[in-house]
Design an enzyme around this catalytic site. Structure first.
Site, PDB file in Angstrom:
ATOM      1  N   ASP A 104      27.628 -36.171  -7.362  1.00  0.00           N
ATOM      2  CA  ASP A 104      28.656 -37.004  -6.727  1.00  0.00           C
ATOM      3  C   ASP A 104      28.207 -37.404  -5.316  1.00  0.00           C
ATOM      4  O   ASP A 104      28.346 -38.565  -4.908  1.00  0.00           O
ATOM      5  CB  ASP A 104      29.983 -36.225  -6.688  1.00  0.00           C
ATOM      6  N   GLU A 117      35.950 -33.407  -9.841  1.00  0.00           N
ATOM      7  CA  GLU A 117      35.769 -34.418 -10.895  1.00  0.00           C
ATOM      8  C   GLU A 117      36.047 -33.815 -12.263  1.00  0.00           C
ATOM      9  O   GLU A 117      35.877 -32.596 -12.458  1.00  0.00           O
ATOM     10  CB  GLU A 117      34.316 -34.921 -10.881  1.00  0.00           C
ATOM     11  N   VAL A 136      33.489 -43.784  -1.548  1.00  0.00           N
ATOM     12  CA  VAL A 136      32.678 -42.951  -0.640  1.00  0.00           C
ATOM     13  C   VAL A 136      33.565 -42.341   0.448  1.00  0.00           C
ATOM     14  O   VAL A 136      34.280 -43.054   1.143  1.00  0.00           O
ATOM     15  CB  VAL A 136      31.558 -43.776   0.038  1.00  0.00           C
ATOM     16  N   VAL A 142      44.422 -39.914  -8.719  1.00  0.00           N
ATOM     17  CA  VAL A 142      44.347 -41.068  -7.816  1.00  0.00           C
ATOM     18  C   VAL A 142      45.391 -42.128  -8.180  1.00  0.00           C
ATOM     19  O   VAL A 142      46.122 -42.628  -7.312  1.00  0.00           O
ATOM     20  CB  VAL A 142      42.918 -41.672  -7.820  1.00  0.00           C
ATOM     21  N   GLY A 151      36.297 -40.573   0.548  1.00  0.00           N
ATOM     22  CA  GLY A 151      37.760 -40.550   0.439  1.00  0.00           C
ATOM     23  C   GLY A 151      38.479 -41.433   1.435  1.00  0.00           C
ATOM     24  O   GLY A 151      38.343 -42.661   1.406  1.00  0.00           O
ATOM     25  N   LYS A 188      27.356 -41.311  -3.913  1.00  0.00           N
ATOM     26  CA  LYS A 188      27.884 -41.885  -2.667  1.00  0.00           C
ATOM     27  C   LYS A 188      26.739 -42.276  -1.730  1.00  0.00           C
ATOM     28  O   LYS A 188      26.802 -43.309  -1.055  1.00  0.00           O
ATOM     29  CB  LYS A 188      28.823 -40.871  -2.007  1.00  0.00           C
ATOM     30  N   ALA A 196      47.528 -48.213 -17.596  1.00  0.00           N
ATOM     31  CA  ALA A 196      46.851 -47.682 -18.798  1.00  0.00           C
ATOM     32  C   ALA A 196      46.583 -46.189 -18.627  1.00  0.00           C
ATOM     33  O   ALA A 196      46.106 -45.745 -17.572  1.00  0.00           O
ATOM     34  CB  ALA A 196      45.536 -48.415 -19.034  1.00  0.00           C
TER      35      ALA A 196
HETATM   36  P1  NDP Z   1      42.062 -37.981 -13.482  1.00  0.00           P
HETATM   37  O1  NDP Z   1      41.303 -37.308 -14.552  1.00  0.00           O
HETATM   38  O2  NDP Z   1      43.107 -37.244 -12.743  1.00  0.00           O
HETATM   39  O3  NDP Z   1      42.749 -39.308 -14.077  1.00  0.00           O
HETATM   40  C1  NDP Z   1      42.103 -40.157 -14.982  1.00  0.00           C
HETATM   41  C2  NDP Z   1      43.134 -41.111 -15.546  1.00  0.00           C
HETATM   42  O4  NDP Z   1      42.498 -42.035 -16.409  1.00  0.00           O
HETATM   43  C3  NDP Z   1      44.226 -40.403 -16.390  1.00  0.00           C
HETATM   44  O5  NDP Z   1      45.481 -41.005 -16.127  1.00  0.00           O
HETATM   45  C4  NDP Z   1      43.795 -40.686 -17.825  1.00  0.00           C
HETATM   46  O6  NDP Z   1      44.885 -40.776 -18.733  1.00  0.00           O
HETATM   47  C5  NDP Z   1      43.169 -42.068 -17.666  1.00  0.00           C
HETATM   48  N1  NDP Z   1      42.207 -42.353 -18.717  1.00  0.00           N
HETATM   49  C6  NDP Z   1      41.078 -41.681 -19.001  1.00  0.00           C
HETATM   50  N2  NDP Z   1      40.456 -42.247 -20.058  1.00  0.00           N
HETATM   51  C7  NDP Z   1      41.216 -43.287 -20.440  1.00  0.00           C
HETATM   52  C8  NDP Z   1      41.124 -44.235 -21.493  1.00  0.00           C
HETATM   53  N3  NDP Z   1      40.106 -44.240 -22.355  1.00  0.00           N
HETATM   54  N4  NDP Z   1      42.098 -45.165 -21.610  1.00  0.00           N
HETATM   55  C9  NDP Z   1      43.142 -45.168 -20.752  1.00  0.00           C
HETATM   56  N5  NDP Z   1      43.288 -44.296 -19.732  1.00  0.00           N
HETATM   57  C10 NDP Z   1      42.333 -43.357 -19.589  1.00  0.00           C
HETATM   58  O7  NDP Z   1      40.967 -38.560 -12.470  1.00  0.00           O
HETATM   59  P2  NDP Z   1      41.120 -38.865 -10.916  1.00  0.00           P
HETATM   60  O8  NDP Z   1      42.366 -39.602 -10.676  1.00  0.00           O
HETATM   61  O9  NDP Z   1      40.831 -37.648 -10.117  1.00  0.00           O
HETATM   62  O10 NDP Z   1      39.846 -39.806 -10.681  1.00  0.00           O
HETATM   63  C11 NDP Z   1      39.846 -41.158 -11.081  1.00  0.00           C
HETATM   64  C12 NDP Z   1      38.646 -41.863 -10.460  1.00  0.00           C
HETATM   65  O11 NDP Z   1      38.714 -41.749  -9.038  1.00  0.00           O
HETATM   66  C13 NDP Z   1      37.294 -41.270 -10.865  1.00  0.00           C
HETATM   67  O12 NDP Z   1      36.349 -42.304 -10.916  1.00  0.00           O
HETATM   68  C14 NDP Z   1      36.972 -40.332  -9.697  1.00  0.00           C
HETATM   69  O13 NDP Z   1      35.590 -40.118  -9.546  1.00  0.00           O
HETATM   70  C15 NDP Z   1      37.520 -41.140  -8.545  1.00  0.00           C
HETATM   71  N6  NDP Z   1      37.852 -40.387  -7.335  1.00  0.00           N
HETATM   72  C16 NDP Z   1      38.640 -39.259  -7.418  1.00  0.00           C
HETATM   73  C17 NDP Z   1      38.994 -38.592  -6.274  1.00  0.00           C
HETATM   74  C18 NDP Z   1      39.820 -37.368  -6.285  1.00  0.00           C
HETATM   75  O14 NDP Z   1      39.959 -36.749  -5.224  1.00  0.00           O
HETATM   76  N7  NDP Z   1      40.403 -36.963  -7.404  1.00  0.00           N
HETATM   77  C19 NDP Z   1      38.544 -39.072  -4.954  1.00  0.00           C
HETATM   78  C20 NDP Z   1      37.740 -40.279  -4.989  1.00  0.00           C
HETATM   79  C21 NDP Z   1      37.420 -40.885  -6.147  1.00  0.00           C
HETATM   80  P3  NDP Z   1      45.868 -39.527 -19.003  1.00  0.00           P
HETATM   81  O15 NDP Z   1      46.638 -39.363 -17.729  1.00  0.00           O
HETATM   82  O16 NDP Z   1      46.708 -39.934 -20.129  1.00  0.00           O
HETATM   83  O17 NDP Z   1      44.965 -38.368 -19.275  1.00  0.00           O
HETATM   84  N1  HSE Z   2      35.199 -34.917  -6.389  1.00  0.00           N
HETATM   85  C1  HSE Z   2      35.041 -35.725  -5.224  1.00  0.00           C
HETATM   86  C2  HSE Z   2      34.875 -34.819  -4.013  1.00  0.00           C
HETATM   87  C3  HSE Z   2      36.229 -36.607  -5.047  1.00  0.00           C
HETATM   88  O1  HSE Z   2      35.167 -33.631  -4.122  1.00  0.00           O
HETATM   89  O2  HSE Z   2      34.454 -35.297  -2.972  1.00  0.00           O
HETATM   90  C4  HSE Z   2      36.117 -37.572  -3.901  1.00  0.00           C
HETATM   91  O3  HSE Z   2      35.138 -38.524  -4.147  1.00  0.00           O
END
Ligand code: NDP
Ligand code: HSE
Length: 442
Positions: free
Chosen positions: A204, A193, A135, A17, A137, A208, A46
């Site tokens: 999940d 996730e 919720v 994301v 997307g 939502k 971060a």
């Molecule tokens: P990812 O696992 O792809 O990314 C997580 C990011 O957070 C990474 O860049 C990771 O760092 C960083 N991170 C994790 N722990 C730490 C920490 N302790 N300190 C600093 N940075 C940290 O997750 P997503 O992008 O898929 O999801 C992110 C959020 O969005 C979640 O809450 C998810 O539920 C939500 N979401 C995701 C969707 C999806 O389709 N993927 C859709 C809707 C919501 P590093 O890169 O170094 O590992």
């Molecule tokens: N893992 C979630 C899904 C991401 O598949 O719907 C979007 O919230």
């Protein structure tokens, strides 16, 4: 030409994301900045692992492994929490809100668990908390329920809220693929996730549904009070039987009002939906949310429910709202107003009991193939006042065992749960009966 104000953004998390948010801000920067009347500046990002190879490049001096430093950075106006989890993410969000910052999040697990505290902190600290991406997307369903349909009371909200599960069920159905193969593809597409059980076991969707239930009814329902079933027990066979009976199987989150609006019930389970319904034809990563308001009637909102682009679109939408607040341009209704409006409703509303939740049901049984078994089964069902609507028994059987597919007429959760429990005890029923709900919403 007047100089545009600069709005400074910190990203916490630069995964699927986070990278998407930054990539799309860069791509559409000039149009976005013209619309907003402000320049957007990425100050810090971060991450956990500084050495990780990233598809979207950031100058190394903008990276940090200390997310709290972003929440506490006086130079940053908007903090986007895109890292996930409920412990550190909560601390960081609270710190940013205490500091009066605007926080944008996609973290539905965090809101579901700590929403009440986070919203309260946002109001008290003069900050704002935006969560459109949490919720469905790319569907702006939070805005729809909170703003567009604010005149309504919501009898029923239900929908496909998890892209991963819908993607898996769709590919199983269309291509006769196994669950495991489709899961691998969903991972590669960035839908799943970090903790896959959140998607596959229905949590999940439940997160939502809890958020939607709060928006619609002003009540934070505890996840412990939400019956949750995922898709891991659904077999290709179930999908094929459902198809023969005229249904598709979808994982739904359902928020229903009962007892003339005095109580609500939130539940998550795979559901048989007639193939001619719109919801049954929302496939792949698409989500759909059906909202029934007492004034507006029913409407279905469809869009991509997961993945980098759809989610980034929702996050950037919230960033734009945050910029509008910072620039003090006229605002759509904010969080404070929403709560004032809804609180009287929420404080009076109760949770329904299982007897209030009714449905038709699909049962798959593995039974001994001999005379009298059907009579045993129908007696158990009759004892619980559950009426059989249809029955299929394939001709082939092995080791004197066969599959029995039953659908019922309208019954309720209590009666069907009691039925399943008693069926499981029959000597001629070989596994716990597999139960799915059939819904017939408008
Ligand atoms: P990812 O696992 O792809 O990314 C997580 C990011 O957070 C990474 O860049 C990771 O760092 C960083 N991170 C994790 N722990 C730490 C920490 N302790 N300190 C600093 N940075 C940290 O997750 P997503 O992008 O898929 O999801 C992110 C959020 O969005 C979640 O809450 C998810 O539920 C939500 N979401 C995701 C969707 C999806 O389709 N993927 C859709 C809707 C919501 P590093 O890169 O170094 O590992
Ligand atoms: N893992 C979630 C899904 C991401 O598949 O719907 C979007 O919230």
């Amino acid at each position: 030409m007047s100089k545009k104000p600069v709005v400074k953004i910190g990203l916490i998390g630069f995964g699927v994301v986070g990278e998407g948010v930054w990539k799309h801000i860069q791509q559409n920067r000039s149009a976005l900045e013209r619309r907003l009347g402000a320049r957007l500046q990425l100050v810090k990002v971060a991450v956990q692992d500084m050495k990780k190879k990233r598809k979207v490049q950031i100058p190394p001096d903008q990276l940090t492994t200390d997310p709290m430093s972003i929440a506490n950075n006086p130079d940053i106006d908007i903090v986007c929490e895109l890292m996930g989890g409920t412990t550190l993410a909560k601390k960081i969000t609270l710190a940013a809100l205490h500091n009066g910052k605007i926080v944008v999040t996609a973290n539905k697990a965090l809101i579901c668990k700590h929403g009440a505290q986070l919203f309260k902190t946002a109001r008290a600290g003069g900050g704002h908390y935006f969560y459109e991406a949490s919720v469905a997307g790319g569907i702006p369903i939070i805005k729809v329920v909170r703003e567009g349909l604010v005149a309504n009371r919501f009898n029923l909200i239900y929908g496909i809220l998890n892209g991963t599960c819908n993607y898996i069920l769709t590919r199983m159905e269309r291509e006769n693929l196994t669950f495991d193969k489709t899961l691998i593809a969903a991972r590669e597409l960035g839908y799943v996730e970090a903790d896959e059980s959140l998607d596959l076991d229905g949590w999940d969707t439940a997160h939502k549904a809890v958020i939607l239930s709060y928006l619609a009814h002003g009540k934070w329902v505890s996840i412990k009070d939400v019956p949750v079933e995922g898709i891991v027990n659904i077999t290709l066979e179930d999908i094929q039987w459902a198809n023969k009976l005229g249904f598709k199987i979808k994982l739904l989150g359902i928020i229903s009002q009962n007892n003339e609006g005095k109580s609500i019930f939130v539940r998550v389970h795979p559901t048989l939906i007639r193939k001619d319904k719109i919801m049954a034809n929302v496939d792949g990563v698409y989500n759909a949310v059906s909202v029934n308001g007492d004034i507006v009637g029913s409407g279905i909102h469809i869009g991509r429910g997961a993945g980098q682009d759809a989610t980034a679109s929702a996050v950037i939408g919230d960033v734009a709202d945050a910029v509008n607040i910072l620039l003090r341009t006229p605002q759509p209704m904010g969080l404070e107003d929403t709560n004032e409006l809804y609180t009287p409703v929420g404080s009076n509303i109760e949770l329904s009991s299982l007897e209030d939740v009714s449905s038709q049901y699909y049962l798959r049984l593995s039974v001994t193939d001999k005379p009298g078994v059907l009579a045993e089964i129908s007696t158990v069902m009759a004892n619980h006042d559950v009426s059989i609507a249809s029955m299929i028994q394939p001709e082939e059987s092995s080791n004197q065992k066969t599959t029995l597919i039953l659908t019922t007429h309208q019954s309720n959760e209590k009666r069907i749960q009691d039925t399943v429990r008693d069926l499981e005890e029959l000597k001629n029923v070989h596994q716990k009966p597999f139960l799915l709900r059939i819904v017939n919403f408008d």
